[in-house]
Scaffold this active site. Structure first.
Site, PDB file in Angstrom:
ATOM      1  N   CYS A   1     -11.189   6.466  69.039  1.00  0.00           N
ATOM      2  CA  CYS A   1     -11.738   5.655  67.955  1.00  0.00           C
ATOM      3  C   CYS A   1     -12.804   6.405  67.169  1.00  0.00           C
ATOM      4  O   CYS A   1     -12.710   6.558  65.955  1.00  0.00           O
ATOM      5  CB  CYS A   1     -12.310   4.369  68.522  1.00  0.00           C
ATOM      6  SG  CYS A   1     -13.272   3.414  67.353  1.00  0.00           S
TER       7      CYS A   1
ATOM      8  N   GLU B   1     -14.608  14.299  77.265  1.00  0.00           N
ATOM      9  CA  GLU B   1     -14.931  14.526  75.854  1.00  0.00           C
ATOM     10  C   GLU B   1     -16.202  13.752  75.493  1.00  0.00           C
ATOM     11  O   GLU B   1     -16.799  13.080  76.333  1.00  0.00           O
ATOM     12  CB  GLU B   1     -13.787  14.004  74.975  1.00  0.00           C
ATOM     13  CG  GLU B   1     -12.414  14.524  75.329  1.00  0.00           C
ATOM     14  CD  GLU B   1     -12.176  15.944  74.836  1.00  0.00           C
ATOM     15  OE1 GLU B   1     -12.953  16.404  73.973  1.00  0.00           O
ATOM     16  OE2 GLU B   1     -11.243  16.592  75.326  1.00  0.00           O
TER      17      GLU B   1
ATOM     18  N   HIS C   1     -19.369 -18.734  45.051  1.00  0.00           N
ATOM     19  CA  HIS C   1     -18.682 -18.294  43.845  1.00  0.00           C
ATOM     20  C   HIS C   1     -19.571 -17.309  43.113  1.00  0.00           C
ATOM     21  O   HIS C   1     -20.764 -17.533  42.990  1.00  0.00           O
ATOM     22  CB  HIS C   1     -18.389 -19.479  42.934  1.00  0.00           C
ATOM     23  CG  HIS C   1     -17.738 -19.083  41.647  1.00  0.00           C
ATOM     24  ND1 HIS C   1     -16.405 -18.726  41.588  1.00  0.00           N
ATOM     25  CD2 HIS C   1     -18.236 -18.956  40.396  1.00  0.00           C
ATOM     26  CE1 HIS C   1     -16.115 -18.401  40.331  1.00  0.00           C
ATOM     27  NE2 HIS C   1     -17.203 -18.529  39.582  1.00  0.00           N
TER      28      HIS C   1
ATOM     29  N   ASP D   1      -6.118   0.507  75.633  1.00  0.00           N
ATOM     30  CA  ASP D   1      -4.803   1.047  75.299  1.00  0.00           C
ATOM     31  C   ASP D   1      -3.972   1.384  76.538  1.00  0.00           C
ATOM     32  O   ASP D   1      -2.751   1.285  76.510  1.00  0.00           O
ATOM     33  CB  ASP D   1      -4.955   2.311  74.449  1.00  0.00           C
ATOM     34  CG  ASP D   1      -5.405   2.003  73.035  1.00  0.00           C
ATOM     35  OD1 ASP D   1      -5.575   0.806  72.727  1.00  0.00           O
ATOM     36  OD2 ASP D   1      -5.599   2.951  72.254  1.00  0.00           O
TER      37      ASP D   1
ATOM     38  N   GLY E   1       3.674   5.852  66.996  1.00  0.00           N
ATOM     39  CA  GLY E   1       3.080   5.031  68.049  1.00  0.00           C
ATOM     40  C   GLY E   1       2.374   5.866  69.098  1.00  0.00           C
ATOM     41  O   GLY E   1       2.275   7.089  68.978  1.00  0.00           O
ATOM     42  N   VAL E   2       1.862   5.193  70.115  1.00  0.00           N
ATOM     43  CA  VAL E   2       1.061   5.870  71.132  1.00  0.00           C
ATOM     44  C   VAL E   2       1.621   5.561  72.510  1.00  0.00           C
ATOM     45  O   VAL E   2       2.449   4.669  72.684  1.00  0.00           O
ATOM     46  CB  VAL E   2      -0.427   5.446  71.056  1.00  0.00           C
ATOM     47  CG1 VAL E   2      -1.029   5.784  69.712  1.00  0.00           C
ATOM     48  CG2 VAL E   2      -0.591   3.969  71.372  1.00  0.00           C
TER      49      VAL E   2
ATOM     50  N   LYS F   1     -11.466   6.266  58.598  1.00  0.00           N
ATOM     51  CA  LYS F   1     -12.072   5.397  57.568  1.00  0.00           C
ATOM     52  C   LYS F   1     -12.985   6.217  56.662  1.00  0.00           C
ATOM     53  O   LYS F   1     -13.115   5.925  55.464  1.00  0.00           O
ATOM     54  CB  LYS F   1     -12.842   4.240  58.193  1.00  0.00           C
ATOM     55  CG  LYS F   1     -12.039   2.972  58.296  1.00  0.00           C
ATOM     56  CD  LYS F   1     -11.009   2.931  59.403  1.00  0.00           C
ATOM     57  CE  LYS F   1      -9.611   3.319  59.048  1.00  0.00           C
ATOM     58  NZ  LYS F   1      -8.665   3.308  60.168  1.00  0.00           N
TER      59      LYS F   1
ATOM     60  N   ALA G   1       3.955   9.858  63.427  1.00  0.00           N
ATOM     61  CA  ALA G   1       3.077   8.696  63.679  1.00  0.00           C
ATOM     62  C   ALA G   1       3.949   7.558  64.185  1.00  0.00           C
ATOM     63  O   ALA G   1       4.081   6.516  63.562  1.00  0.00           O
ATOM     64  CB  ALA G   1       2.327   8.310  62.407  1.00  0.00           C
TER      65      ALA G   1
ATOM     66  N   GLY H   1     -14.230   7.987  72.513  1.00  0.00           N
ATOM     67  CA  GLY H   1     -12.779   8.036  72.609  1.00  0.00           C
ATOM     68  C   GLY H   1     -12.109   8.422  71.307  1.00  0.00           C
ATOM     69  O   GLY H   1     -12.702   9.034  70.428  1.00  0.00           O
TER      70      GLY H   1
END
Lengths: 467, 563
Positions: free
Chosen positions: A42, A36, A446, A313, A272-273, A51, A270, A40
């Site tokens: 990500c 691909e 500040h 991973d 996990g992987v 995001k 969803a 990856g």
């Protein structure tokens, strides 16, 4: 003809491509193989595209629900779901192309194809018709094939009605109802995203809190915030089965023995992987597998077969892009013979990019106590922060857990605006083994949200000024 | 006072001597330096002179007996009245008890009147003596007595090696050695009881030496001023080192009472070798299990160093020589203490100072002529040889006064410039060693004083009579490799000084000289002087001018100015 390399890397995700670039920098003749686009999960189907989507959600939410707070009247706010998705895909396309260029610029050879280990130092590369296009020989091979969404038989993913995160970020039509199975970071982010755009969202989590790895106080606040948005949450709830019936998916849940059926247009699994370990020669070479991941020595990332390494991973949790990169850099620098310091897995931040954002590093209060630490806890609510007031982001808090004996920062937890950016400071503090004093005596600008970190640390020792 | 006469040590490898002839018998009076007896060793035969005026009271061995080096062979009474009493009724001698470790003016000698001790056997502890403010431990090299042996007061009972000096430890009293608590080659803290003497009778009883009463060398060197007591050192301060310790590591160290010295020894696994939380926790758990011995005295190295500390590798990584030299072609020789100290010293200096070396040629004609002319009369008159070294040393003192920066030490970013000059003289020790005693307050000495100083420290170096004071507090060093014929060298600075002068051999050479405006070749005695100086503090200009000053003093030497 067999191509000779010093280092061959299987997989071009944030583990693989980062390692490849570093490898070339270190003077190794390096090849990275991926069928691909580089980047990856990500860059293609994870961190970056999600995001992007979440940013759309933040802006829409602010305009729709909070513009009045700022004295801005906006009428007829609408959105085009396809354009929302398209923005995310465009960003992904551009960024992966940039990575291709980056890799090329660093004189890394890039082979597009499916790499298969044929011996402990040889890889055959096949194109998508199954034809062998290259044979590569390398002194060292680094496996960085990553992971993919885990699929359980009782939740039969059909990639249409019952989907994974990959489909969830690329839907043509916005679902009216969405059931999210799994209250981890991925599930939570999609739940937030779809909820903001008006989908009726239900989250089902097996553990007793959403974001089970996070501090309970944080998870509780997030759950409260989500419920206010209209998201329904079932914790301590097991999904018995999910079945497609006509245009709906029926999900049977069991909450403490109480069974219930939920209905939705789409179900996002969803849960996990799992490591990508199949079909590229691991079994033939006898590479040891543990719980669907490659077993490695954490001081070198070498597998049981000398000369073959596995990073990211594919070697198991934590499944995070930044961990994959860090492991890859460590691995290649160690191969080069540089003095490297093993990763401190306690010092790796974890982030969830919903609103309010959640970010943490180290131990939760519960974990710290379980481990037998006597803790000192400092907490500072953004409610008491001038900057948070000014920008209208008063939800959340900073919580820092110190070891009472030596003053070590055991863990830090932030929920609120920009939490994922704020956690960086605590990452440095923790990895440099700072104590509360180091944080308190560091002058913070500040007004900033980061002052809250200083105040939280001070609060642990009874020295906070603004609460 | 009763003096014991030991079998003298005639060389490094000579362990015993045979008494060939006694020149005196008991009751005879003897003058200082008069021959007492003649000995024969496997290396050399020699006559042994008396160390003082007095009366021989006892001869312990007959002629023909072979005696171990250091063992007392005779007694001498320096007080003639006491001598007669001692002979008849030694047990009734009323005397002030003087606890002496070694005859040294720099020592605080504890003089106490002893309360009468009941006449009974009592045990006296023999502690590891304190050899200087910063010397915290000592290694017993050799026991001269074994259990059951009778020891005289002041007789050497064992020999120790400390960080600073090797010395023999005399017995605090007469008695029988009944216990040896610390074996040879074992290092113990100062004050540790090494052995016990059984003493019979009040007159022999020495005050029991408490550890806080251990005779102590007064050490006013710069070293001792920065020396930290163990307690102070165990308070962890990060500014004592250039190493970075994280706040957490320091907290843990404080809480677990891990001294700074210990911290320094923990090898860090973190970035840049930093000690991490896990490193120190591992260390503590090992320590608690007793796998690490914590010697409070391990600070000795650190205490001295004001310089940047780096990880010092004292030797190359150990290779497997055993397998590659199976035929036994390699002999493994353990290093003695001196060699180990030289090794550490040299590496420390290399890693501390930025060495640069300047070289100048010195025309020694005038001094050469002066020495040729006066050497015999000088040696007759002064009892010492007139050497080039004395002139060089004298000229160096002058130059040091002129350039006090060369007489300095670096402490962090502060320069400690000394008003006194303690002139170090490198002395080679046979068969393979080196020590640098210094001549104290050389700034106040004239040429003769310095010449005497050189002879004194050289002599005492070779006879192992140096005190720790002699080798600490040096401010500048001269090394004379010219005696071996070396023309010039690039010496290594003796830390914490900032310069060292190398003196080459004086050799006659053809040189170009100008006579009446004409260049011509002349033969002259030429000497090369090299100055290795620490570029951190002494730059080329000062180094060059300093050398030039010495050169000028030597070349323009005028005996009329000599006093």
């Amino acid at each position: 003809m067999i191509k000779q390399y010093d280092i061959a890397i299987l997989g071009g995700g944030p583990g693989g491509y980062v390692t490849a670039i570093r490898s070339a920098q270190l003077g190794f003749k390096t090849v990275v193989i991926d069928k691909e686009n580089l980047g990856g999960i990500c860059l293609n189907w994870g961190c970056i595209p999600t995001k992007s989507l979440l940013r759309n959600a933040d802006i829409y939410d602010t305009i729709k629900n909070h513009s009045e707070d700022f004295g801005i009247t906006v009428k007829g706010v609408e959105f085009d779901f396809n354009k929302v998705i398209k923005r995310s895909r465009d960003i992904s396309d551009k960024i992966t192309k940039n990575v291709e260029l980056l890799v090329k610029k660093n004189k890394v050879d890039r082979i597009r194809g499916f790499g298969k280990l044929i011996s402990k130092n040889q890889i055959s590369v096949f194109d998508n018709t199954g034809k062998e296009t290259d044979v590569i020989e390398a002194s060292k091979i680094i496996i960085a094939t990553g992971a993919r969404p885990r699929i359980l038989p009782n939740i039969p993913v059909d990639h249409n009605m019952i989907i994974t995160s990959t489909e969830a970020m690329n839907l043509k039509d916005q679902p009216k109802e969405l059931i999210v199975i799994g209250g981890g970071a991925i599930g939570i982010e999609f739940a937030y995203f779809y909820s903001v755009f008006g989908t009726k969202v239900t989250i089902i989590e097996m553990m007793d809190q959403i974001l089970p790895v996070e501090d309970k106080e944080v998870a509780d606040l997030l759950a409260k915030s989500f419920k206010k948005r209209g998201i329904e949450i079932f914790t301590s709830t097991v999904v018995e089965k999910a079945e497609v019936k006509g245009k709906k998916v029926i999900v049977t849940i069991n909450q403490n023995g109480e069974k219930k059926e939920l209905k939705a247009d789409k179900v996002l699994s969803a849960i996990g992987v799992t490591g990508n370990i199949e079909g590229f020669g691991l079994e033939e070479l006898g590479i040891e597998i543990f719980k669907n991941h490659i077993k490695v020595d954490r001081n070198s990332y070498e597998t049981n077969v000398p000369g073959i390494y596995a990073i990211g991973d594919v070697n198991g949790p934590p499944w995070l892009a930044h961990v994959a990169s860090a492991e890859g850099l460590y691995c290649i620098e160690k191969i080069k013979g540089l003095h490297v310091t093993p990763l401190e897995y306690d010092n790796i931040p974890g982030c969830t990019y919903c609103q309010p954002q959640v970010a943490s590093i180290g131990l939760t209060e519960q974990k710290a106590k379980e481990k037998g630490y006597e803790v000192k806890i400092g907490k500072f609510p953004f409610m008491a922060s001038g900057k948070a007031f000014a920008v209208g982001e008063r939800e959340g808090f900073v919580k820092i857990i110190f070891d009472a004996k030596y003053g070590e920062i055991l863990g830090a937890h932030i929920i609120g605006a920009e939490a994922t950016e704020l956690i960086g400071e605590l990452g440095i503090a923790k990895s440099l083994e700072a104590t509360y004093e180091s944080i308190v005596k560091t002058v913070h600008a500040h007004p900033t949200l980061s002052e809250s970190i200083m105040e939280a640390a001070a609060q642990a020792y009874g020295e906070a000024i603004h609460i | 006072m009763k003096i014991e006469i030991p079998m003298p040590k005639m060389g490094e490898s000579v362990m015993e001597g045979t008494i060939v002839k006694w020149y005196k018998k008991p009751g005879d009076s003897v003058k200082k330096d008069e021959t007492l007896f003649e000995i024969s060793t496997d290396k050399v035969d020699t006559e042994v002179p008396s160390p003082a005026d007095g009366i021989v009271t006892e001869l312990l061995f007959p002629e023909g007996d072979t005696v171990d080096v250091g063992k007392t062979v005779a007694y001498l009474e320096t007080d003639s009245t006491a001598a007669s009493i001692a002979k008849s009724t030694p047990a009734k001698v009323k005397e002030e008890k003087v606890v002496e470790i070694e005859e040294s003016e720099n020592m605080v000698v504890q003089t106490e009147s002893v309360k009468p001790v009941e006449v009974s056997d009592s045990l006296i502890d023999i502690p590891m003596p304190k050899m200087g403010e910063s010397v915290m431990d000592g290694t017993i090299i050799k026991w001269y007595k074994k259990i059951g042996d009778t020891v005289k007061k002041d007789e050497t009972i064992f020999e120790i090696s400390t960080d600073k000096v090797d010395t023999e430890v005399p017995s605090p009293s007469e008695g029988i050695l009944v216990e040896i608590l610390v074996g040879e080659q074992v290092t113990v803290e100062v004050g540790t009881i090494c052995g016990r003497l059984s003493v019979h009778g009040a007159a022999h009883a020495a005050p029991k030496i408490e550890s806080e009463k251990i005779p102590e060398y007064k050490d006013d060197s710069m070293h001792s001023m920065i020396a930290k007591s163990v307690d102070e050192a165990s308070e962890v301060k990060s500014n004592e080192s250039s190493k970075f310790y994280s706040p957490l590591v320091l907290n843990i160290a404080r809480a677990e009472k891990v001294g700074f010295d210990e911290l320094e020894k923990i090898s860090g696994t973190g970035t840049s070798g930093r000690v991490t939380k896990n490193d120190i926790l591992n260390y503590i758990s090992k320590r608690n299990k007793g796998e690490v011995t914590v010697s409070k005295t391990d600070i000795k190295e650190e205490v001295f160093s004001t310089e940047v500390k780096s990880t010092i590798v004292y030797s190359a990584p150990k290779k497997d020589f055993d397998s590659s030299y199976v035929s036994g072609g390699v002999e493994r020789i353990p290093m003695d203490n001196i060699r180990q100290r030289i090794m550490k010293h040299m590496i420390n200096s290399r890693d501390t100072s930025v060495h640069v070396t300047a070289l100048m040629e010195v025309d020694m004609t005038r001094i050469y002529n002066y020495i040729q002319k006066n050497k015999d009369s000088f040696s007759r008159k002064e009892g010492i040889k007139l050497t080039y070294m004395s002139f060089v040393a004298h000229a160096s003192v002058r130059a040091l006064k002129e350039f006090p920066i060369v007489n300095s030490t670096v402490e962090g970013t502060t320069i400690l410039q000394k008003r006194f000059i303690n002139l170090g003289i490198a002395v080679a020790l046979e068969p393979n060693g080196l020590i640098v005693p210094n001549i104290k307050n050389a700034q106040d000495k004239n040429l003769l004083g310095i010449a005497r100083g050189i002879v004194d420290v050289a002599e005492r170096s070779r006879t192992k009579k140096l005190t720790p004071d002699d080798i600490s507090g040096g401010t500048f060093t001269i090394t004379n490799y010219g005696v071996f014929g070396t023309l010039f060298g690039t010496p290594i600075i003796n830390q914490p000084e900032v310069a060292i002068l190398g003196v080459g051999a004086v050799v006659k050479k053809p040189v170009v000289v100008e006579v009446d405006g004409m260049d011509t070749i002349a033969i002259k005695p030429i000497m090369y002087l090299t100055l290795a100086h620490d570029h951190r503090l002494v730059d080329g200009m000062v180094g060059g001018r300093f050398l030039k000053s010495i050169k000028d003093t030597l070349e323009k030497f005028d005996e009329k100015t000599l006093n």
